[in-house]
Design an enzyme around this catalytic site. Sequence first.
Site, mmCIF file in Angstrom:
data_model
loop_
_atom_site.group_PDB
_atom_site.id
_atom_site.type_symbol
_atom_site.label_atom_id
_atom_site.label_comp_id
_atom_site.label_asym_id
_atom_site.label_seq_id
_atom_site.Cartn_x
_atom_site.Cartn_y
_atom_site.Cartn_z
ATOM 1 N N ALA A 60 -4.312 -1.828 68.110
ATOM 2 C CA ALA A 60 -4.974 -0.538 68.307
ATOM 3 C C ALA A 60 -4.231 0.511 67.493
ATOM 4 C CB ALA A 60 -4.915 -0.176 69.789
ATOM 5 N N GLY A 99 -4.561 -5.435 69.796
ATOM 6 C CA GLY A 99 -6.021 -5.352 69.744
ATOM 7 C C GLY A 99 -6.603 -6.299 68.704
ATOM 8 N N GLU A 102 -6.839 -9.500 70.338
ATOM 9 C CA GLU A 102 -7.954 -9.413 71.317
ATOM 10 C C GLU A 102 -9.267 -9.730 70.598
ATOM 11 O OE1 GLU A 102 -7.642 -8.651 74.549
ATOM 12 O OE2 GLU A 102 -6.053 -7.185 74.869
ATOM 13 N N GLU A 122 2.151 -5.381 72.738
ATOM 14 C CA GLU A 122 1.958 -4.171 73.558
ATOM 15 C C GLU A 122 3.159 -3.872 74.443
ATOM 16 O OE1 GLU A 122 -0.235 -6.439 72.919
ATOM 17 O OE2 GLU A 122 -2.273 -5.645 72.810
HETATM 18 C C1 LIG Z 1 -7.204 -1.546 75.086
HETATM 19 C C2 LIG Z 1 -6.565 -2.173 73.852
HETATM 20 C C3 LIG Z 1 -5.078 -2.156 73.876
HETATM 21 C C4 LIG Z 1 -4.531 -2.508 72.590
HETATM 22 C C5 LIG Z 1 -3.261 -2.158 72.348
HETATM 23 C C6 LIG Z 1 -2.644 -2.438 71.082
HETATM 24 O O1 LIG Z 1 -3.161 -3.058 70.201
HETATM 25 S S1 LIG Z 1 -1.132 -1.780 70.950
HETATM 26 C C7 LIG Z 1 -0.662 -2.064 69.266
HETATM 27 C C8 LIG Z 1 -0.203 -3.417 69.101
HETATM 28 N N1 LIG Z 1 0.298 -3.573 67.762
HETATM 29 C C9 LIG Z 1 1.562 -3.306 67.465
HETATM 30 O O2 LIG Z 1 2.362 -2.942 68.282
HETATM 31 C C10 LIG Z 1 1.941 -3.518 66.025
HETATM 32 C C11 LIG Z 1 2.738 -2.356 65.528
HETATM 33 N N2 LIG Z 1 3.039 -2.500 64.134
HETATM 34 C C12 LIG Z 1 3.997 -3.321 63.655
HETATM 35 O O3 LIG Z 1 4.651 -4.064 64.370
HETATM 36 C C13 LIG Z 1 4.276 -3.278 62.188
HETATM 37 O O4 LIG Z 1 3.763 -2.062 61.688
HETATM 38 C C14 LIG Z 1 3.633 -4.432 61.374
HETATM 39 C C15 LIG Z 1 4.337 -5.741 61.757
HETATM 40 C C16 LIG Z 1 2.174 -4.560 61.643
HETATM 41 C C17 LIG Z 1 3.831 -4.151 59.867
HETATM 42 O O5 LIG Z 1 5.171 -3.917 59.595
HETATM 43 P P1 LIG Z 1 5.602 -3.250 58.194
HETATM 44 O O6 LIG Z 1 7.098 -3.256 58.217
HETATM 45 O O7 LIG Z 1 4.883 -3.919 57.116
HETATM 46 O O8 LIG Z 1 5.060 -1.773 58.240
HETATM 47 P P2 LIG Z 1 5.527 -0.531 59.168
HETATM 48 O O9 LIG Z 1 5.909 -0.975 60.532
HETATM 49 O O10 LIG Z 1 6.483 0.286 58.401
HETATM 50 O O11 LIG Z 1 4.148 0.241 59.329
HETATM 51 C C18 LIG Z 1 3.492 0.804 58.208
HETATM 52 C C19 LIG Z 1 2.791 2.059 58.644
HETATM 53 O O12 LIG Z 1 1.758 1.711 59.577
HETATM 54 C C20 LIG Z 1 1.893 2.450 60.764
HETATM 55 N N3 LIG Z 1 1.455 1.587 61.874
HETATM 56 C C21 LIG Z 1 1.802 0.310 62.100
HETATM 57 N N4 LIG Z 1 1.167 -0.174 63.161
HETATM 58 C C22 LIG Z 1 0.378 0.833 63.608
HETATM 59 C C23 LIG Z 1 -0.533 0.942 64.677
HETATM 60 N N5 LIG Z 1 -0.791 -0.088 65.485
HETATM 61 N N6 LIG Z 1 -1.159 2.111 64.852
HETATM 62 C C24 LIG Z 1 -0.929 3.147 64.032
HETATM 63 N N7 LIG Z 1 -0.078 3.096 63.003
HETATM 64 C C25 LIG Z 1 0.569 1.954 62.801
HETATM 65 C C26 LIG Z 1 3.375 2.775 60.835
HETATM 66 O O13 LIG Z 1 3.620 3.875 61.660
HETATM 67 C C27 LIG Z 1 3.677 3.051 59.377
HETATM 68 O O14 LIG Z 1 3.197 4.333 59.096
HETATM 69 P P3 LIG Z 1 3.971 5.299 58.093
HETATM 70 O O15 LIG Z 1 5.336 5.440 58.679
HETATM 71 O O16 LIG Z 1 3.971 4.593 56.780
HETATM 72 O O17 LIG Z 1 3.185 6.570 58.160
#
Ligand SMILES: CCC/C=C/C(=O)SCCNC(=O)CCNC(=O)[C@H](O)C(C)(C)COP(=O)([O-])OP(=O)([O-])OC[C@H]1O[C@@H](n2cnc3c(N)ncnc32)[C@H](O)[C@@H]1OP(=O)([O-])[O-]
Length: 718
Positions: A60, A99, A102, A122
């Site tokens: 998400a 998500g 999901e 999450e």
């Molecule tokens: C009801 C449904 C409930 C669902 C809940 C969920 O899904 S909860 C979510 C579950 N998912 C997670 O928890 C995954 C969270 N993400 C990660 O773990 C890592 O970003 C990665 C492994 C996907 C990529 O790693 P990498 O080292 O290659 O890259 P990086 O980490 O440097 O990120 C690059 C840029 O993307 C941005 N950004 C990233 N994700 C999100 C996001 N979801 N959203 C917005 N932005 C996001 C990050 O801030 C950064 O922005 P900046 O600073 O450039 O402006």
Amino acid sequence: MVDYSVNGSVAVLMVNNPPVNALGHAVRVGLKTGIERGAKDSRVRSIIIIGKGQTFPAGADIREFGKPSKEPWLTAVGNLIKTCSKPVVAAIHGTCLGGGLEIALFSHYRIAVSSARVGFPEVTLGLLPGAGGSQRLSRLTGLPVAMEMISSGRHVPARKAKEYGIIDEIVSGDLLKTALKFAQEVQSRPFKDRCLRYKVVPNADRVEEYASAALTQVKKKYKGFEAPVACVQAVRSSAELSYEEGMKRERDLFLQLGQSGQAKAQQYAFFAERAVTKWQMPGGSYKTAKPLPVRSTAVIGAGTMGSGIAVCLLSAGLPVYLLEQNEKFLQSGVKLIESIMAGSVKLGKVSMETAKRAATLLKPTLSYDDIKDVDLVIEAVFENLDIKKEVFSKLDKICKPSAILCTNTSTIDINRISSATSRPEKVVGTHFFAPAYHMKLLENIYGTKTSPEAVATVMKLGKTINKVPVLVKSCHGFLANRMNAPFSSEAIFLVEEGASPQEVDQVNEDFGMPMGPFKVRDLSGIDISWRINREVAKVLGTSITKETRFLGGNRYCGLNDDFYDKGRYGRKTGKGWYLYEKVGGKTAVADPEAEEIINSYRQSRGIVKRKITPQEIFERQFYSAINEGFRILEEGICNMPEEIDISWIYGFSYPKYRGGPMFYASQIGLQRVYDRICHYHETCPYSIHWVPNRLLKKLAENNVPFTQWANHVSKSKM
Ligand SMILES: CCC/C=C/C(=O)SCCNC(=O)CCNC(=O)[C@H](O)C(C)(C)COP(=O)([O-])OP(=O)([O-])OC[C@H]1O[C@@H](n2cnc3c(N)ncnc32)[C@H](O)[C@@H]1OP(=O)([O-])[O-]
């Protein structure tokens, strides 16, 4: 945000929302519209969901959390996929997370390239999968795997995910082409039974046994965190309740967590960790400065820190010359590195292959000549300016002109060290935290003459060796140790005044610190703090005696010295502030002998013991550190409060679910924090660290929101 195209009989929904294809509102709308369109399109007999660029949706859009949610919700999009009259195939590459997973689990088939990873992270944001993931995953993988995956947030490699039953096929070659072929093949197959909600949870009758094992584990491993426990409960409900009831249970738990302070703090920490990568310094930034290549390294000093640093470099596949002044020290460093590596393999933190490779990359040496061609050197000798200057003067003479010269000093101003060289622009601080192979913080420090190129190189090195690098401007103690100084001094003052080490440690541990300050002192060695105090006195041109009550104008407590005099150095001697089961033991128990030392210290100085409340213990330690944090911001030692918070989380294991000391201060309210600091300034008058900071006062008076604190940071260094 979602491009719709038709290739033969297959509709392709290509999610296009860089950088990670997060499932923000526009993407959810695009997926909904795409599925509806594909279902109606008479040319189409199956549908593919795929991500453009580097990844399948990685979750998400976290930026939308806490804002009013806009329809369609993810569950509604998922239900459309699930009930689609045509089979839907999720074609996965990159990271299919949260998500994103999901969506994949709502789909009828999942194929993935072997480099893909899937997971429900999450929990790391203080949440749990909120669109039915906890109910569907267990139906595929069984309860133990689902409980472990969801409560840890682990990213599972595609091949393992196939073993678990999450992925149907691992594919190679061009993902879209393969997915088109796969989607055509499944058109003739019945697919209604592919819908996970109709599957039964395997071994559901053993749910009690699995849940109690999982709960015992998460409570130990993630002490203090609320979300992992809720994750296990959500998965548990998939076996105990009907699908609909389980979905409701998951939703309730999700909403509860979403409203908790922990989720807010953990989401803040997520963005803070990324914000600190956007470093700036006079004359350069992450945007403008290019890192130099680092293909070979040297570590000077094979003591505990030097060996730990060498392990970090070796584990990342970098060749390391380990340099010592004599064979005995060198061999003991090599032994230490081997034993750390062996321990890491045993714990599953490092693969056997990596450890074997590391052994071939390590080059022990006694000769400076051997390191003349390395790209980067890290000095990790004794914390003494004269010794460090001697090392840097040698490095300056021997190393190639482009080499980056780093120092692992924990306190000494970089400018004083770089003055021993003819190339101060190449000198930079790389301060590792003990144990260096374990703690994730890398405090990088620039001096007045350090070049942005040198900084870019060590910031990149930090990422390469799997650390979280934070950049700060040089000053005595830098960021982390400067804030830690009042924090740990107050701990001793509290004991001097009447608290017991156990009471102080308990307050810290109840707050979520993994160890109280006295256990930390016993671990790092009372002899070490004794020696550091003598170094400080030397720099100040004075010495410490039994009568010393002030050092450099600051209150001084000699209790540590009394423990040192009795040979109680901590764990290494089997006794310190606590008693241990053996020399080098880990189990700390209160010791009447230690209490006796404290009592006689108080008596000899006429101190009347008083009862100190847990609230005072907490405030004296944490608020004094926060006051110093504002001073650090005011002086422009760092650029933003996020740099302070990340330093505490990864340098001192501050509980992530509280966000960091500066975030915590914003949650308490700055006016309250300021008032209490003023109170202690009156009641504890002999400590400079209680002088209320002007920036804190200004932000409190003007009620400046946390997100705007950085605008008030000194811009003198830009
Ligand atoms: C009801 C449904 C409930 C669902 C809940 C969920 O899904 S909860 C979510 C579950 N998912 C997670 O928890 C995954 C969270 N993400 C990660 O773990 C890592 O970003 C990665 C492994 C996907 C990529 O790693 P990498 O080292 O290659 O890259 P990086 O980490 O440097 O990120 C690059 C840029 O993307 C941005 N950004 C990233 N994700 C999100 C996001 N979801 N959203 C917005 N932005 C996001 C990050 O801030 C950064 O922005 P900046 O600073 O450039 O402006």
